[in-house]
Scaffold this active site. Structure first.
Site, PDB file in Angstrom:
ATOM      1  N   SER A 131     -13.540  34.393 -28.741  1.00  0.00           N
ATOM      2  CA  SER A 131     -14.577  34.060 -27.760  1.00  0.00           C
ATOM      3  C   SER A 131     -13.882  33.389 -26.593  1.00  0.00           C
ATOM      4  O   SER A 131     -12.762  32.871 -26.756  1.00  0.00           O
ATOM      5  CB  SER A 131     -15.582  33.082 -28.388  1.00  0.00           C
ATOM      6  OG  SER A 131     -16.433  32.536 -27.398  1.00  0.00           O
ATOM      7  N   TYR A 144     -17.509  24.740 -32.626  1.00  0.00           N
ATOM      8  CA  TYR A 144     -17.350  26.187 -32.407  1.00  0.00           C
ATOM      9  C   TYR A 144     -16.066  26.438 -31.615  1.00  0.00           C
ATOM     10  O   TYR A 144     -15.277  27.314 -31.970  1.00  0.00           O
ATOM     11  CB  TYR A 144     -18.574  26.733 -31.671  1.00  0.00           C
ATOM     12  CG  TYR A 144     -18.551  28.236 -31.445  1.00  0.00           C
ATOM     13  CD1 TYR A 144     -18.463  29.116 -32.520  1.00  0.00           C
ATOM     14  CD2 TYR A 144     -18.632  28.774 -30.161  1.00  0.00           C
ATOM     15  CE1 TYR A 144     -18.451  30.501 -32.323  1.00  0.00           C
ATOM     16  CE2 TYR A 144     -18.631  30.150 -29.954  1.00  0.00           C
ATOM     17  CZ  TYR A 144     -18.538  31.010 -31.029  1.00  0.00           C
ATOM     18  OH  TYR A 144     -18.524  32.372 -30.832  1.00  0.00           O
TER      19      TYR A 144
HETATM   20  N1  LIG Z   1     -22.980  36.452 -29.053  1.00  0.00           N
HETATM   21  C1  LIG Z   1     -22.090  35.839 -28.288  1.00  0.00           C
HETATM   22  O1  LIG Z   1     -22.422  35.289 -27.219  1.00  0.00           O
HETATM   23  C2  LIG Z   1     -20.641  35.817 -28.701  1.00  0.00           C
HETATM   24  C3  LIG Z   1     -19.697  35.500 -27.709  1.00  0.00           C
HETATM   25  C4  LIG Z   1     -18.354  35.451 -28.052  1.00  0.00           C
HETATM   26  C5  LIG Z   1     -17.944  35.711 -29.332  1.00  0.00           C
HETATM   27  N2  LIG Z   1     -18.887  35.999 -30.293  1.00  0.00           N
HETATM   28  C6  LIG Z   1     -18.377  36.239 -31.653  1.00  0.00           C
HETATM   29  O2  LIG Z   1     -18.633  37.584 -32.007  1.00  0.00           O
HETATM   30  C7  LIG Z   1     -18.878  37.691 -33.411  1.00  0.00           C
HETATM   31  C8  LIG Z   1     -20.227  38.372 -33.654  1.00  0.00           C
HETATM   32  O3  LIG Z   1     -21.233  37.673 -32.954  1.00  0.00           O
HETATM   33  P1  LIG Z   1     -22.714  38.239 -32.800  1.00  0.00           P
HETATM   34  O4  LIG Z   1     -23.243  37.729 -31.518  1.00  0.00           O
HETATM   35  O5  LIG Z   1     -22.759  39.686 -33.088  1.00  0.00           O
HETATM   36  O6  LIG Z   1     -23.439  37.394 -33.973  1.00  0.00           O
HETATM   37  P2  LIG Z   1     -24.641  37.751 -34.968  1.00  0.00           P
HETATM   38  O7  LIG Z   1     -25.559  38.746 -34.366  1.00  0.00           O
HETATM   39  O8  LIG Z   1     -25.169  36.423 -35.388  1.00  0.00           O
HETATM   40  O9  LIG Z   1     -23.894  38.437 -36.197  1.00  0.00           O
HETATM   41  C9  LIG Z   1     -23.051  37.720 -37.046  1.00  0.00           C
HETATM   42  C10 LIG Z   1     -22.659  38.635 -38.195  1.00  0.00           C
HETATM   43  O10 LIG Z   1     -21.765  37.920 -39.045  1.00  0.00           O
HETATM   44  C11 LIG Z   1     -22.179  38.152 -40.383  1.00  0.00           C
HETATM   45  N3  LIG Z   1     -21.766  37.045 -41.235  1.00  0.00           N
HETATM   46  C12 LIG Z   1     -22.077  35.742 -41.118  1.00  0.00           C
HETATM   47  N4  LIG Z   1     -21.550  35.047 -42.135  1.00  0.00           N
HETATM   48  C13 LIG Z   1     -20.878  35.946 -42.904  1.00  0.00           C
HETATM   49  C14 LIG Z   1     -20.146  35.846 -44.112  1.00  0.00           C
HETATM   50  N5  LIG Z   1     -19.981  34.675 -44.744  1.00  0.00           N
HETATM   51  N6  LIG Z   1     -19.591  36.964 -44.633  1.00  0.00           N
HETATM   52  C15 LIG Z   1     -19.776  38.158 -44.033  1.00  0.00           C
HETATM   53  N7  LIG Z   1     -20.465  38.324 -42.894  1.00  0.00           N
HETATM   54  C16 LIG Z   1     -21.015  37.222 -42.347  1.00  0.00           C
HETATM   55  C17 LIG Z   1     -23.686  38.294 -40.316  1.00  0.00           C
HETATM   56  O11 LIG Z   1     -24.168  39.118 -41.398  1.00  0.00           O
HETATM   57  P3  LIG Z   1     -24.815  38.614 -42.767  1.00  0.00           P
HETATM   58  O12 LIG Z   1     -25.663  37.411 -42.440  1.00  0.00           O
HETATM   59  O13 LIG Z   1     -25.601  39.808 -43.237  1.00  0.00           O
HETATM   60  O14 LIG Z   1     -23.661  38.304 -43.657  1.00  0.00           O
HETATM   61  C18 LIG Z   1     -23.835  39.086 -39.025  1.00  0.00           C
HETATM   62  O15 LIG Z   1     -23.716  40.467 -39.269  1.00  0.00           O
HETATM   63  C19 LIG Z   1     -18.803  36.271 -33.960  1.00  0.00           C
HETATM   64  O16 LIG Z   1     -17.500  36.036 -34.460  1.00  0.00           O
HETATM   65  C20 LIG Z   1     -19.069  35.409 -32.732  1.00  0.00           C
HETATM   66  O17 LIG Z   1     -18.499  34.126 -32.862  1.00  0.00           O
HETATM   67  C21 LIG Z   1     -20.212  36.080 -29.996  1.00  0.00           C
END
Ligand SMILES: NC(=O)c1ccc[n+]([C@@H]2O[C@H](COP(=O)([O-])OP(=O)(O)OC[C@H]3O[C@@H](n4cnc5c(N)ncnc54)[C@H](OP(=O)(O)O)[C@@H]3O)[C@@H](O)[C@H]2O)c1
Length: 245
Positions: A131, A144
């Site tokens: 990120s 975070y």
């Molecule tokens: N959205 C943003 O603004 C943003 C910006 C920069 C970086 N990111 C990074 O991008 C990645 C994805 O973000 P997103 O926005 O797509 O988030 P999201 O929609 O909340 O999705 C998170 C995913 O992680 C899975 N997860 C959580 N805990 C887990 C575990 N213990 N084992 C396996 N899977 C797990 C969840 O699935 P289950 O609950 O089904 O396990 C879900 O599929 C993250 O690493 C986040 O930090 C996001």
């Protein structure tokens, strides 16, 4: 034979979009997360996607997952997220522990388990979803940002340690991405607070935008390593500089 791509956290947001995109690119995609029904729905909708149960915070789960996997050409360490937006002084230790466990140790467990298969593939690609929070800190982001900085550091270390092996190490560092669950999880289910994050922002990134750059990075020729790709919405020049209308 199709190449196999493992995408963690594929039941939602960036992970689900990446699974779809890599399947469209011809990969045999293993979509892994904890929520079976969401993975089954994705797999039923998109040919080339196989669902797999995985909790990256459990060594037992990671070991069982790896034992079932016959090959791995691409690993996308995407599972992760944020908890809370309190200042460091009033933040919760258990939030920090959980963020470290899923973002950092989860990526470590998956990397350790699948690295032999990535090397054996002869052209492995390891993608780490960090990120901009892994590059610059912001108020309220303490736990975070600390976890994402650790993930960034792990990625840089891995690239050094794997130099000479047939594995590329790619870091994708997105800014603001409007996914259905990221902010909802951060604010413990408070939909109003979650919606405020994106309020008035003309065009936050979508999960598809990030999947697009992941796909770009993993489909370059084997000798081309995209070290780090920072992607933000045009309206977000920096963490503190967001244009809202
Ligand atoms: N959205 C943003 O603004 C943003 C910006 C920069 C970086 N990111 C990074 O991008 C990645 C994805 O973000 P997103 O926005 O797509 O988030 P999201 O929609 O909340 O999705 C998170 C995913 O992680 C899975 N997860 C959580 N805990 C887990 C575990 N213990 N084992 C396996 N899977 C797990 C969840 O699935 P289950 O609950 O089904 O396990 C879900 O599929 C993250 O690493 C986040 O930090 C996001």
């Amino acid at each position: 034979m199709a190449k196999t791509a493992v995408v963690t956290g594929a039941s939602s947001g960036i992970g689900a979009a990446t699974a779809r995109r890599l399947a469209a690119e011809g990969f045999d995609v293993v979509a892994a997360a904890r929520r079976r029904e969401r993975l089954d729905a994705l797999a039923a909708e998109v040919p080339g996607i196989r669902p797999a149960m995985l909790d990256v915070t459990s060594q037992e789960s990671v070991d069982a997952f790896a034992a079932e996997l016959e090959r791995c050409d691409v690993l996308v360490n995407n599972a992760g997220g944020a908890l809370g937006l309190e200042p460091v002084a009033s933040s919760r230790v258990d939030d920090w522990q959980r963020m470290y466990d899923v973002n950092v140790l989860g990526s470590l467990r998956m990397t350790r388990a699948l690295l032999p298969k990535l090397i054996a593939s002869g052209d492995g690609v390891l993608v780490m979803l960090t990120s901009v929070a892994g590059l610059v800190s912001y108020e309220g982001g303490g736990g975070y940002c600390a976890a994402k900085h650790a993930q960034t550091s792990m990625t840089e270390t891995l690239r050094l340690e794997l130099c000479g092996e047939p594995v590329r190490v790619v870091e994708i560092a997105p800014g603001m991405v409007q996914t259905e669950e990221f902010s909802l999880t951060r604010f413990r289910g408070d939909a109003e607070k979650a919606a405020k994050v994106y309020e008035g922002v003309p065009g936050p990134l979508t999960a598809d935008d990030v999947a697009d750059v992941i796909s770009f990075a993993v489909t370059r020729p084997a000798h081309v390593n995209i070290d780090r790709l920072v992607i933000r919405p045009r309206a977000q020049a920096a963490q503190h500089k967001v244009h809202r209308v």
